[in-house]
Design a protein around this motif. Sequence first.
Motif: not given
Length: 383
Positions: A103-112, A132-138, A298-307
């Motif tokens: 579910d977490e991976i789905d959220a990263l992929r779908k919410r961009g 990582a293989a889906q290029n979702l992580l920073a 960390v989500n590659k597209n994290a809305p709060h990257p520093a946090a």
Amino acid sequence: MTTPRARAAAVLGCSALAALGLGAGLSACGNPPPAALVKPAVATSAENVGGMRALIAAAKREGTLRAMALPRDWADYGGLIDGFQKKYGIKVTVENPLAHSEDEIDALRKRGKGPTAPDVIDVGDTFARSAAAQNLLAPYKVAAYDSIPANQKDPDARWTNNYGGYISIGCDANRVAPCPKTFTDLLKPTYRGKVALEGDPRRSATAFAGVYAAALANGGSFADVQPGLDFFAQLQRKGNLNPLSSDLATVEDGRTPISINWDYINLHYADQLRDKGVNWQVAIPFDGSFAQYFALAVNKNAPHPAAARLWQEYLFSPQGQNLRLRSYARPVLMDVMRQDGTLDKAAAARLPTVEGTPQFPTDAQLEKAKVTVAEGWGKVLSG
């Protein structure tokens, strides 16, 4: 007049302030930040943004951390969240605490890049590899990255294991007698309708590990998880497999009187429910000993990257690692902390004894097992 030597000294002073993460010092010097400093969204370490002080300041400006699938009773996420909020004044929001790794991976992929995307994830390392293989992580290296065993982290720092444990069998001794201690025991007719997993192994890292442990108990191996599926198919045919996903609530009210889960979860249930009259017993099955760590990323597209990055630093700090330990989870830095004197020895002494040194599947074995389970679990449920 400023001499060349004086100008050089001024530049050196600003560089020193930058290395300490003192952004105010840079402004006072009147010079732009060194080219090495980057925004938190692309930082691969705290040093990239000017050090921990700069990272903390940036995270406080963001003021929020978004996560999901972090129950407060799971490996002391309650204490970790409270501690992080108190220490930094950053609000932690957890969406759907009982969600699973997929579910977490789905959220990263779908919410961009959307504002509701999770900043961070906590998933079984099998699922971390998939993300990582889906290029979702920073990529991000916490301060303790070099001290973490090589087999517990991604070589590109896209995910890092934080805590782990052993698959165990929890049992309500007030409702079930005798309590099972092995996978073989679970096939007995007395346990009809009583044996539950934590979720669907196609989506839940915990349930997936339960299938892997069952495979080891029934002639399988890290390279062959099929006997685990065969075991659960047999449980299903006998009527012993409980269709509910177990959690604290279902354990407390008796809907899942036997639960295959991590030892730190079942042991925590025992502590939580003792005063409520639940006699929850925990056994680590000797016939299917399976250990695994959970990964943070960390989500590659994290809305709060520093946090997001500060959260990683906190969970890998001695404070964060000892909070894991006090809730029976084995911190990935346990050996290092024992050597440097930062380990909570009293909490470590409470861990259940497990014989032998834990072994872990290779990446190729994990990927093969994940495919086998994904393709075969539907057949298990259909009988």
